[in-house]
Design a protein around this motif. Structure first.
Motif, PDB file in Angstrom:
ATOM      1  N   UNK A 170      22.842  49.441   1.684  1.00  0.00           N
ATOM      2  CA  UNK A 170      21.439  48.807   1.552  1.00  0.00           C
ATOM      3  C   UNK A 170      21.639  47.701   0.646  1.00  0.00           C
ATOM      4  N   UNK A 171      22.299  47.898  -0.131  1.00  0.00           N
ATOM      5  CA  UNK A 171      22.235  46.888  -1.613  1.00  0.00           C
ATOM      6  C   UNK A 171      22.602  45.598  -1.062  1.00  0.00           C
ATOM      7  N   UNK A 172      23.720  45.568  -0.291  1.00  0.00           N
ATOM      8  CA  UNK A 172      24.352  44.269   0.176  1.00  0.00           C
ATOM      9  C   UNK A 172      24.067  44.043   1.638  1.00  0.00           C
ATOM     10  N   UNK A 173      23.399  44.762   2.423  1.00  0.00           N
ATOM     11  CA  UNK A 173      22.946  44.585   3.737  1.00  0.00           C
ATOM     12  C   UNK A 173      24.409  44.513   4.716  1.00  0.00           C
ATOM     13  N   UNK A 174      25.356  45.199   4.273  1.00  0.00           N
ATOM     14  CA  UNK A 174      26.752  45.308   5.069  1.00  0.00           C
ATOM     15  C   UNK A 174      26.756  46.612   5.975  1.00  0.00           C
ATOM     16  N   UNK A 175      27.420  46.341   7.060  1.00  0.00           N
ATOM     17  CA  UNK A 175      27.875  47.293   7.809  1.00  0.00           C
ATOM     18  C   UNK A 175      29.486  47.422   7.866  1.00  0.00           C
ATOM     19  N   UNK A 176      29.784  48.698   7.471  1.00  0.00           N
ATOM     20  CA  UNK A 176      31.474  48.503   7.602  1.00  0.00           C
ATOM     21  C   UNK A 176      31.917  49.721   8.354  1.00  0.00           C
ATOM     22  N   UNK A 177      32.982  49.222   8.999  1.00  0.00           N
ATOM     23  CA  UNK A 177      33.463  50.139  10.004  1.00  0.00           C
ATOM     24  C   UNK A 177      35.031  50.315   9.614  1.00  0.00           C
ATOM     25  N   UNK A 178      35.386  51.259   9.572  1.00  0.00           N
ATOM     26  CA  UNK A 178      36.705  51.757   8.925  1.00  0.00           C
ATOM     27  C   UNK A 178      37.241  52.861   9.647  1.00  0.00           C
ATOM     28  N   UNK A 179      38.810  52.701   9.984  1.00  0.00           N
ATOM     29  CA  UNK A 179      39.502  53.638  10.515  1.00  0.00           C
ATOM     30  C   UNK A 179      40.578  53.931   9.795  1.00  0.00           C
ATOM     31  N   UNK A 180      41.048  55.239   9.800  1.00  0.00           N
ATOM     32  CA  UNK A 180      42.433  55.905   9.133  1.00  0.00           C
ATOM     33  C   UNK A 180      42.990  56.742  10.386  1.00  0.00           C
ATOM     34  N   UNK A 181      44.545  56.589  10.170  1.00  0.00           N
ATOM     35  CA  UNK A 181      45.166  57.529  11.143  1.00  0.00           C
ATOM     36  C   UNK A 181      46.327  57.962  10.225  1.00  0.00           C
ATOM     37  N   UNK A 182      46.472  59.465  10.263  1.00  0.00           N
ATOM     38  CA  UNK A 182      47.440  60.155   9.490  1.00  0.00           C
ATOM     39  C   UNK A 182      47.022  60.146   8.259  1.00  0.00           C
ATOM     40  N   UNK A 183      45.855  59.868   7.857  1.00  0.00           N
ATOM     41  CA  UNK A 183      45.251  59.787   6.400  1.00  0.00           C
ATOM     42  C   UNK A 183      45.579  58.502   5.695  1.00  0.00           C
ATOM     43  N   UNK A 184      45.779  57.522   6.553  1.00  0.00           N
ATOM     44  CA  UNK A 184      46.159  55.916   5.731  1.00  0.00           C
ATOM     45  C   UNK A 184      45.548  55.216   6.704  1.00  0.00           C
ATOM     46  N   UNK A 185      45.033  54.080   5.842  1.00  0.00           N
ATOM     47  CA  UNK A 185      44.256  53.020   6.380  1.00  0.00           C
ATOM     48  C   UNK A 185      44.851  52.506   7.424  1.00  0.00           C
ATOM     49  N   UNK A 186      44.011  52.238   8.549  1.00  0.00           N
ATOM     50  CA  UNK A 186      44.620  51.392   9.724  1.00  0.00           C
ATOM     51  C   UNK A 186      43.780  50.181  10.144  1.00  0.00           C
ATOM     52  N   UNK A 187      42.348  50.199   9.874  1.00  0.00           N
ATOM     53  CA  UNK A 187      41.642  48.932  10.130  1.00  0.00           C
ATOM     54  C   UNK A 187      40.319  49.119   9.445  1.00  0.00           C
ATOM     55  N   UNK A 188      39.859  47.767   9.035  1.00  0.00           N
ATOM     56  CA  UNK A 188      38.262  47.939   8.362  1.00  0.00           C
ATOM     57  C   UNK A 188      37.948  46.408   8.577  1.00  0.00           C
ATOM     58  N   UNK A 189      36.624  46.474   8.735  1.00  0.00           N
ATOM     59  CA  UNK A 189      35.748  45.246   9.083  1.00  0.00           C
ATOM     60  C   UNK A 189      34.489  45.437   8.367  1.00  0.00           C
ATOM     61  N   UNK A 190      34.100  44.267   7.876  1.00  0.00           N
ATOM     62  CA  UNK A 190      32.899  44.345   6.885  1.00  0.00           C
ATOM     63  C   UNK A 190      31.782  43.170   7.682  1.00  0.00           C
ATOM     64  N   UNK A 191      30.800  43.472   8.034  1.00  0.00           N
ATOM     65  CA  UNK A 191      29.650  42.761   8.732  1.00  0.00           C
ATOM     66  C   UNK A 191      28.527  42.506   7.915  1.00  0.00           C
ATOM     67  N   UNK A 192      28.093  41.344   7.719  1.00  0.00           N
ATOM     68  CA  UNK A 192      26.859  41.172   6.988  1.00  0.00           C
ATOM     69  C   UNK A 192      25.495  41.241   7.856  1.00  0.00           C
ATOM     70  N   UNK A 193      24.477  41.582   7.446  1.00  0.00           N
ATOM     71  CA  UNK A 193      23.228  41.621   8.188  1.00  0.00           C
ATOM     72  C   UNK A 193      22.772  40.172   8.255  1.00  0.00           C
ATOM     73  N   UNK A 194      22.392  39.655   9.355  1.00  0.00           N
ATOM     74  CA  UNK A 194      21.765  38.263   9.626  1.00  0.00           C
ATOM     75  C   UNK A 194      20.293  38.234   9.640  1.00  0.00           C
ATOM     76  N   UNK A 195      19.939  37.314   9.016  1.00  0.00           N
ATOM     77  CA  UNK A 195      18.045  36.995   8.629  1.00  0.00           C
ATOM     78  C   UNK A 195      17.657  36.880  10.149  1.00  0.00           C
TER      79      UNK A 195
END
Length: 195
Positions: A170-195
């Protein structure tokens, strides 16, 4: 008498058809009766963002050869009701992906719906899983972890250890999508809410 019975039967049939056709008009179930409070709160939060668009980019991996590298990412929270929330997610010109959140008696379900341009399902589609704590971190009203379900493990055997995370900050109005496989980072995206 025969005409009266015929009228009653016709009226009953019409009422039944109308009721079936309008099942989506039925009162919304209490989400907390189906799921935990944090899952219900997250679903309500995402519903409150209906119609909003988020724009961003890939944060991880920092690999110029990755399929999503350098491409504009757009997620729009759409088609929100008490049965599901659909979030079309485009990668550059590729609009084949939709994230789907569904409240169920087993908890909050997160799926990836992949379709061809003509609307037919891709061979690899409908993968995802149910919400649950991860690495000792509990799910919250703003952050959920989704563990690969049996369908996903059968469809994509190498993804059986997948854990997806979706978070709205809520503070940054960001949506974060994140994926781990075998408990290790695989993918991350950060998207900002548009006005």
């Amino acid at each position: 008498m025969k005409s009266t019975l015929k009228f009653i039967a016709s009226f009953f049939l019409a009422t039944l058809i109308t009721a079936c056709a309008c099942s989506s008009c039925a009162p919304a179930p209490n989400l907390e009766d189906m799921m935990s409070k944090s899952e219900a709160d997250f679903y309500s939060l995402m519903s409150s963002l209906c119609g909003k668009t988020f724009v961003g980019s890939t944060v991880y991996p920092d690999d110029p050869n990755h399929d999503f590298a350098g491409k504009k990412l757009v997620a729009t929270v759409k088609h929100c009701n008490h049965r599901e929330i659909r979030i079309p997610f485009s990668v550059g010109e590729d609009a084949s992906r939709t994230w789907v959140l569904t409240p169920t008696p087993q908890g909050l379900l997160f799926k990836h719906d992949h379709r061809h341009a003509d609307g037919t399902p891709d061979r690899i589609t409908n993968y995802g899983g149910f919400s649950g704590s991860y690495k000792g971190e509990a799910v919250t009203g703003t952050k959920q972890f989704f563990h690969a379900d049996d369908f996903t493990a059968n469809l994509i055997p190498e993804a059986k250890s997948n854990v997806w995370m979706m978070e709205f900050i809520p503070e940054t109005k960001e949506l974060v999508y994140y994926l781990e496989r075998h408990q290790k980072p695989r993918y991350k995206a950060v998207l900002k809410l548009q006005n």
